[in-house]
Design an enzyme around this catalytic site. Structure first.
Site, PDB file in Angstrom:
ATOM      1  N   ARG A  87       4.909  -5.730   1.863  1.00  0.00           N
ATOM      2  CA  ARG A  87       5.500  -6.565   2.925  1.00  0.00           C
ATOM      3  C   ARG A  87       4.435  -6.980   3.922  1.00  0.00           C
ATOM      4  O   ARG A  87       4.369  -8.101   4.373  1.00  0.00           O
ATOM      5  CB  ARG A  87       6.573  -5.756   3.673  1.00  0.00           C
ATOM      6  CG  ARG A  87       7.956  -5.940   3.149  1.00  0.00           C
ATOM      7  CD  ARG A  87       8.903  -5.105   3.940  1.00  0.00           C
ATOM      8  NE  ARG A  87       8.413  -3.725   4.064  1.00  0.00           N
ATOM      9  CZ  ARG A  87       8.956  -2.784   4.805  1.00  0.00           C
ATOM     10  NH1 ARG A  87      10.015  -3.036   5.532  1.00  0.00           N
ATOM     11  NH2 ARG A  87       8.471  -1.560   4.853  1.00  0.00           N
ATOM     12  N   ARG A 128      11.463   2.737  -9.116  1.00  0.00           N
ATOM     13  CA  ARG A 128      12.884   2.868  -9.440  1.00  0.00           C
ATOM     14  C   ARG A 128      13.238   1.737 -10.390  1.00  0.00           C
ATOM     15  O   ARG A 128      12.713   0.619 -10.278  1.00  0.00           O
ATOM     16  CB  ARG A 128      13.758   2.744  -8.181  1.00  0.00           C
ATOM     17  CG  ARG A 128      13.760   3.955  -7.288  1.00  0.00           C
ATOM     18  CD  ARG A 128      14.537   5.129  -7.923  1.00  0.00           C
ATOM     19  NE  ARG A 128      14.630   6.274  -7.036  1.00  0.00           N
ATOM     20  CZ  ARG A 128      13.775   7.300  -7.014  1.00  0.00           C
ATOM     21  NH1 ARG A 128      12.727   7.328  -7.832  1.00  0.00           N
ATOM     22  NH2 ARG A 128      13.952   8.307  -6.180  1.00  0.00           N
ATOM     23  N   GLU A 187      20.240   5.083 -14.488  1.00  0.00           N
ATOM     24  CA  GLU A 187      19.979   6.421 -15.024  1.00  0.00           C
ATOM     25  C   GLU A 187      21.222   7.290 -14.888  1.00  0.00           C
ATOM     26  O   GLU A 187      21.962   7.123 -13.920  1.00  0.00           O
ATOM     27  CB  GLU A 187      18.810   7.047 -14.266  1.00  0.00           C
ATOM     28  CG  GLU A 187      17.510   6.367 -14.616  1.00  0.00           C
ATOM     29  CD  GLU A 187      16.310   7.022 -13.942  1.00  0.00           C
ATOM     30  OE1 GLU A 187      16.317   8.246 -13.762  1.00  0.00           O
ATOM     31  OE2 GLU A 187      15.377   6.297 -13.612  1.00  0.00           O
ATOM     32  N   HIS A 233      12.105   9.916 -16.469  1.00  0.00           N
ATOM     33  CA  HIS A 233      11.984  10.111 -15.010  1.00  0.00           C
ATOM     34  C   HIS A 233      11.309  11.461 -14.694  1.00  0.00           C
ATOM     35  O   HIS A 233      11.873  12.303 -13.991  1.00  0.00           O
ATOM     36  CB  HIS A 233      13.364  10.001 -14.343  1.00  0.00           C
ATOM     37  CG  HIS A 233      13.255   9.679 -12.868  1.00  0.00           C
ATOM     38  ND1 HIS A 233      14.178   8.902 -12.203  1.00  0.00           N
ATOM     39  CD2 HIS A 233      12.338  10.018 -11.934  1.00  0.00           C
ATOM     40  CE1 HIS A 233      13.834   8.789 -10.932  1.00  0.00           C
ATOM     41  NE2 HIS A 233      12.711   9.468 -10.753  1.00  0.00           N
TER      42      HIS A 233
HETATM   43  O1  GLV Z   1      11.810   9.941  -8.392  1.00  0.00           O
HETATM   44  C1  GLV Z   1      11.523  10.912  -7.774  1.00  0.00           C
HETATM   45  C2  GLV Z   1      11.429  10.972  -6.354  1.00  0.00           C
HETATM   46  O2  GLV Z   1      11.827  10.012  -5.678  1.00  0.00           O
HETATM   47  O3  GLV Z   1      10.947  11.992  -5.842  1.00  0.00           O
END
Ligand code: GLV
Length: 327
Positions: free
Chosen positions: A188, A245, A274, A292
């Site tokens: 940003r 994510r 997920e 993940h």
């Molecule tokens: O994905 C894992 C975290 O956000 O710690």
């Protein structure tokens, strides 16, 4: 005073979606807190909270897309003052609502940055040098029947675009400098100290890079920021690595781009819904998938557990949190 009374004297900490460190944390610090464990009860969650968690002042919660801390849950917790999440990402917390209720928030801070950055590099090397694909080739006995395995792409001197130059993004950049890569980034705000080229627009970043590594947080602003146009701009040999994510990328479009050859490959540790992982990805040889686990090292788990306890302890002794979340 019996054990029951002693437990009632201890600070009440509700545990939601028990973080992976929880069993360790509970066994190492048995008489410091009284942990409330809704998963052991047959009651529906809200009923459990109404029956047992009225004096819980702190909440430990797992991150990573497994539980959402909703207003309905918060409404059942009148004494709550602190939320400690065992994650770097806070997209499972409704931040404006927590602020509105005046709750303090602690998170995993910098605990995982090195591990996540290592994983990003691992996924990138795996995709472009075809490590997992080569492993499958060997195990299927194709070495003697199919002959040569396809060539990979060189990592040294690649043009890499980092989306989000926070703690994790900076660790990724540091590692890639060692490979002689040319690093650019999107965020940003331009980071005045960062020695990399800055793009204020992710499309321009993609158009000028061969690899995108997604390291930013999931927010309303970054949701689907990697859309079809960005992927097409990255190009047919372009590779995406996502350790942020899943929903930062438009996953459906990414799968289409991979199938149609609009991008060259992907290394993915995170997914849009997920724990569901789209099956189409399983059939693509230019994709490397992990469940993940970029944060998942033994050392960091131990550090996380220590940090969570320190946050609870400082909070219960009216001191400043060790790793407050500040947006
Ligand atoms: O994905 C894992 C975290 O956000 O710690």
């Amino acid at each position: 005073m019996g054990p029951e009374d002693q437990a009632n004297e201890l600070p009440q900490v509700l545990v939601l979606g028990p973080p992976p460190v929880f069993p360790y944390l509970e066994s190492q610090f048995p008489n410091r807190f009284h942990f409330l464990k809704p998963w052991l009860s047959n009651l529906p969650l809200t009923q459990f909270l109404i029956s047992y968690a009225q004096s819980a002042t702190a909440l430990l919660i797992r991150g990573g897309g497994t539980v959402q801390l909703t207003s309905a849950i918060l409404d059942c917790l009148p004494s709550l003052q602190l939320v400690v999440t065992a994650s770097v990402g806070v997209d499972h917390l409704d931040l404006p609502e927590l602020r509105r209720r005046g709750l303090a928030i602690a998170y995993a801070g910098n605990v995982f940055s090195e591990d996540v950055a290592d994983m990003a590099i691992g996924l990138l090397i795996d995709v472009i040098r075809k490590v997992s694909a080569g492993d499958r080739f060997v195990r299927q006995g194709l070495r003697s029947t199919k002959g040569d395995f396809p060539l990979g792409l060189k990592l040294s001197s690649k043009r890499i675009g980092i989306v989000g130059l926070g703690q994790i993004g900076s660790e990724v950049a540091k590692r890639l400098e060692g490979f002689g890569c040319k690093i650019s980034y999107y965020s940003r705000i331009k980071k005045s100290m960062a020695p990399y080229s800055y793009y204020s627009n992710v499309y321009e970043l993609a158009a000028n890079c061969e690899v995108l590594i997604i390291c930013c947080a999931l927010t309303e602003e970054t949701h689907h920021i990697i859309n079809r146009e960005v992927m097409v701009a990255l190009g047919k040999d372009g590779v995406i690595v996502n350790i942020g994510r899943g929903a930062i990328i438009n996953e459906k479009e990414m799968i289409r781009c991979l199938i149609e050859g609009e991008i060259g490959g992907a290394g993915l540790d995170v997914f849009e819904n997920e724990p569901r992982i789209p099956e189409e990805l399983f059939h693509l040889d230019n994709v490397v998938l992990t469940p993940h686990v970029a944060v998942g090292t033994y050392e960091s788990r131990m550090e996380l557990s220590k940090l969570m306890v320190e946050n609870l302890e400082t909070f219960f002794s009216n001191k400043s949190l060790v790793s407050p979340f500040v947006d």
